[in-house]
Design a protein around this motif. Sequence first.
Motif, PDB file in Angstrom:
ATOM      1  N   PHE A  21       0.857  -1.186   0.000  1.00 46.65           N
ATOM      2  CA  PHE A  21       0.000   0.000   0.000  1.00 46.65           C
ATOM      3  C   PHE A  21       0.897   1.241   0.000  1.00 46.65           C
ATOM      4  CE2 PHE A  21       0.783  -1.475   4.265  1.00 46.65           C
ATOM      5  CZ  PHE A  21       1.013  -0.340   5.033  1.00 46.65           C
ATOM      6  N   PRO A  22       0.371   2.397  -0.428  1.00 44.57           N
ATOM      7  CA  PRO A  22       1.174   3.624  -0.414  1.00 44.57           C
ATOM      8  C   PRO A  22       1.667   3.927   0.995  1.00 44.57           C
ATOM      9  CG  PRO A  22      -0.789   3.936  -1.743  1.00 44.57           C
ATOM     10  CD  PRO A  22      -0.948   2.610  -1.059  1.00 44.57           C
ATOM     11  N   ALA A  23       2.940   4.183   1.131  1.00 48.36           N
ATOM     12  CA  ALA A  23       3.536   4.452   2.447  1.00 48.36           C
ATOM     13  C   ALA A  23       2.832   5.628   3.112  1.00 48.36           C
ATOM     14  CB  ALA A  23       5.024   4.734   2.300  1.00 48.36           C
ATOM     15  N   GLY A  24       2.521   5.464   4.396  1.00 48.08           N
ATOM     16  CA  GLY A  24       1.820   6.500   5.137  1.00 48.08           C
ATOM     17  C   GLY A  24       0.314   6.361   5.088  1.00 48.08           C
ATOM     18  N   GLY A  25      -0.202   5.477   4.217  1.00 40.22           N
ATOM     19  CA  GLY A  25      -1.636   5.255   4.118  1.00 40.22           C
ATOM     20  C   GLY A  25      -2.090   4.116   4.994  1.00 40.22           C
ATOM     21  N   GLN A  26      -3.379   3.833   4.968  1.00 37.05           N
ATOM     22  CA  GLN A  26      -3.942   2.748   5.760  1.00 37.05           C
ATOM     23  C   GLN A  26      -3.720   1.415   5.061  1.00 37.05           C
ATOM     24  OE1 GLN A  26      -8.075   3.237   6.659  1.00 37.05           O
ATOM     25  NE2 GLN A  26      -8.227   1.373   7.886  1.00 37.05           N
ATOM     26  N   ARG A  27      -3.289   0.423   5.830  1.00 34.45           N
ATOM     27  CA  ARG A  27      -3.078  -0.899   5.254  1.00 34.45           C
ATOM     28  C   ARG A  27      -4.408  -1.517   4.881  1.00 34.45           C
ATOM     29  NH1 ARG A  27      -2.967  -6.117   7.199  1.00 34.45           N
ATOM     30  NH2 ARG A  27      -3.114  -5.443   9.380  1.00 34.45           N
ATOM     31  N   PRO A  28      -4.545  -2.026   3.646  1.00 30.99           N
ATOM     32  CA  PRO A  28      -5.820  -2.601   3.216  1.00 30.99           C
ATOM     33  C   PRO A  28      -6.003  -4.020   3.736  1.00 30.99           C
ATOM     34  CG  PRO A  28      -4.229  -2.793   1.459  1.00 30.99           C
ATOM     35  CD  PRO A  28      -3.548  -2.018   2.566  1.00 30.99           C
ATOM     36  N   ASP A  29      -7.256  -4.465   3.735  1.00 31.18           N
ATOM     37  CA  ASP A  29      -7.562  -5.858   4.071  1.00 31.18           C
ATOM     38  C   ASP A  29      -7.497  -6.676   2.787  1.00 31.18           C
ATOM     39  OD1 ASP A  29      -8.344  -8.143   5.356  1.00 31.18           O
ATOM     40  OD2 ASP A  29     -10.484  -7.681   5.273  1.00 31.18           O
ATOM     41  N   VAL A  82      -6.426   2.129  -7.680  1.00 31.08           N
ATOM     42  CA  VAL A  82      -7.425   2.290  -6.622  1.00 31.08           C
ATOM     43  C   VAL A  82      -7.121   1.273  -5.533  1.00 31.08           C
ATOM     44  CG1 VAL A  82      -9.253   3.069  -8.190  1.00 31.08           C
ATOM     45  CG2 VAL A  82      -9.044   0.648  -7.673  1.00 31.08           C
ATOM     46  N   GLY A  83      -7.781   1.448  -4.402  1.00 34.49           N
ATOM     47  CA  GLY A  83      -7.766   0.437  -3.337  1.00 34.49           C
ATOM     48  C   GLY A  83      -6.398   0.072  -2.804  1.00 34.49           C
ATOM     49  N   PRO A  84      -6.158  -1.259  -2.630  1.00 36.27           N
ATOM     50  CA  PRO A  84      -6.980  -2.403  -3.043  1.00 36.27           C
ATOM     51  C   PRO A  84      -8.347  -2.434  -2.340  1.00 36.27           C
ATOM     52  CG  PRO A  84      -4.769  -3.114  -2.403  1.00 36.27           C
ATOM     53  CD  PRO A  84      -4.931  -1.713  -1.939  1.00 36.27           C
ATOM     54  N   THR A  85      -9.363  -2.852  -3.106  1.00 43.84           N
ATOM     55  CA  THR A  85     -10.719  -2.947  -2.597  1.00 43.84           C
ATOM     56  C   THR A  85     -11.278  -4.324  -2.927  1.00 43.84           C
ATOM     57  OG1 THR A  85     -11.047  -0.580  -2.975  1.00 43.84           O
ATOM     58  CG2 THR A  85     -13.015  -1.920  -2.630  1.00 43.84           C
ATOM     59  N   THR A  96     -17.043  -8.108   1.631  1.00 42.77           N
ATOM     60  CA  THR A  96     -16.645  -7.307   0.482  1.00 42.77           C
ATOM     61  C   THR A  96     -17.058  -5.859   0.682  1.00 42.77           C
ATOM     62  OG1 THR A  96     -18.699  -7.765  -0.724  1.00 42.77           O
ATOM     63  CG2 THR A  96     -16.872  -9.299  -1.056  1.00 42.77           C
ATOM     64  N   VAL A  97     -16.662  -5.019  -0.271  1.00 44.15           N
ATOM     65  CA  VAL A  97     -16.884  -3.582  -0.135  1.00 44.15           C
ATOM     66  C   VAL A  97     -18.363  -3.229  -0.040  1.00 44.15           C
ATOM     67  CG1 VAL A  97     -16.845  -3.190  -2.648  1.00 44.15           C
ATOM     68  CG2 VAL A  97     -16.249  -1.315  -1.097  1.00 44.15           C
ATOM     69  N   ASP A  98     -19.235  -4.011  -0.678  1.00 49.50           N
ATOM     70  CA  ASP A  98     -20.655  -3.683  -0.686  1.00 49.50           C
ATOM     71  C   ASP A  98     -21.544  -4.873  -0.328  1.00 49.50           C
ATOM     72  OD1 ASP A  98     -20.216  -5.184  -2.938  1.00 49.50           O
ATOM     73  OD2 ASP A  98     -20.721  -3.603  -4.373  1.00 49.50           O
ATOM     74  N   ILE A 195     -11.037 -11.743  -4.388  1.00 52.44           N
ATOM     75  CA  ILE A 195     -10.687 -10.891  -5.520  1.00 52.44           C
ATOM     76  C   ILE A 195     -10.676  -9.432  -5.083  1.00 52.44           C
ATOM     77  CG2 ILE A 195     -11.300 -10.208  -7.871  1.00 52.44           C
ATOM     78  CD1 ILE A 195     -12.831 -12.921  -8.038  1.00 52.44           C
ATOM     79  N   ASP A 196      -9.537  -8.786  -5.253  1.00 51.10           N
ATOM     80  CA  ASP A 196      -9.373  -7.366  -4.948  1.00 51.10           C
ATOM     81  C   ASP A 196      -9.053  -6.611  -6.222  1.00 51.10           C
ATOM     82  OD1 ASP A 196      -9.529  -7.769  -2.074  1.00 51.10           O
ATOM     83  OD2 ASP A 196      -7.512  -8.609  -2.210  1.00 51.10           O
ATOM     84  N   VAL A 197      -9.667  -5.446  -6.404  1.00 54.11           N
ATOM     85  CA  VAL A 197      -9.343  -4.587  -7.536  1.00 54.11           C
ATOM     86  C   VAL A 197      -8.308  -3.563  -7.084  1.00 54.11           C
ATOM     87  CG1 VAL A 197     -11.275  -2.979  -7.104  1.00 54.11           C
ATOM     88  CG2 VAL A 197     -10.269  -3.157  -9.396  1.00 54.11           C
TER      89      VAL A 197
END
Length: 268
Positions: A21-29, A82-85, A96-98, A195-197
């Motif tokens: 993930f981008p450094a300094g951002g929130q780690r994605p699930d 984007v994301g990962p989402t 999932t996201v939705d 599956i993550d986008v």
Amino acid sequence: AALSLNITITEATAPGFVSTFPAGGQRPDASVLNIDAAGQTRASGGIHAVGPNGMAVFVSGGGHVVVDVSGYVPAGSPYSPVGPTRLADTRFDGVTVDGACASVGRVATGTSVALLGAGRGGIPATGIGAVVLNVVATGSKRPGFVTAHQTDAPVPNASMVNYLAADTVAASVVAPVDAQGRVSLFSNVGAHLVIDVVGWLPGGSVAAASDACTGTFVDPRQRRQLVVTSGRSGCALLGSQTVQCWYLGMLGNRAPDSPRPPFTGHLT
């Protein structure tokens, strides 16, 4: 901006996963690489988002990490990270996201799941040509493979993820979408898919499909096969001639307390 990377973890100290993930951002699930046991060496290639401070690599279980760069996507290019989402997680505790394509059970042997990319997880509803996905196959009882294909096109004679029984394997793919923004993933044996986008490329999609997730899924806990024609509804073959349909909860596949009104669908 983004980087095309091959990430290897070796001499793993425990089962686990790797996320970027981008450094300094929130780690994605989300994971880009999965380790099943201590001592393993696994590698995975993909496109990874980079922020102003670079990119962070998270290792849940410990081990040596080797990162090789093979290319980059400059800011302002047609590619949009984007994301990962998470768009799909068929595991029984999947989220999932939705709520679509979550906790529905293994993808049935020899079938494809059609997954909506357009309008979900930060992807525009129209004007996309392809999505970049991280695909994890897990929970299979036999060796097999997964391949991505355009929803309105035949399944190609190719694979993007190959696994042994009980393996958890991840891979990245740039997958073209159809005119309704959908991509399909074919599993030749029953397996859970996560599956993550992580990005998208512009193209000619003109509308987002009404169903976020369409496929045939197997729930061995209930000895039933689901035919899902939306992200949240399903039917079960309960006996030789008895079919029951119900609403699937936002966070899981919940067996019905009582029959619900049927919806449009089919059994295969």
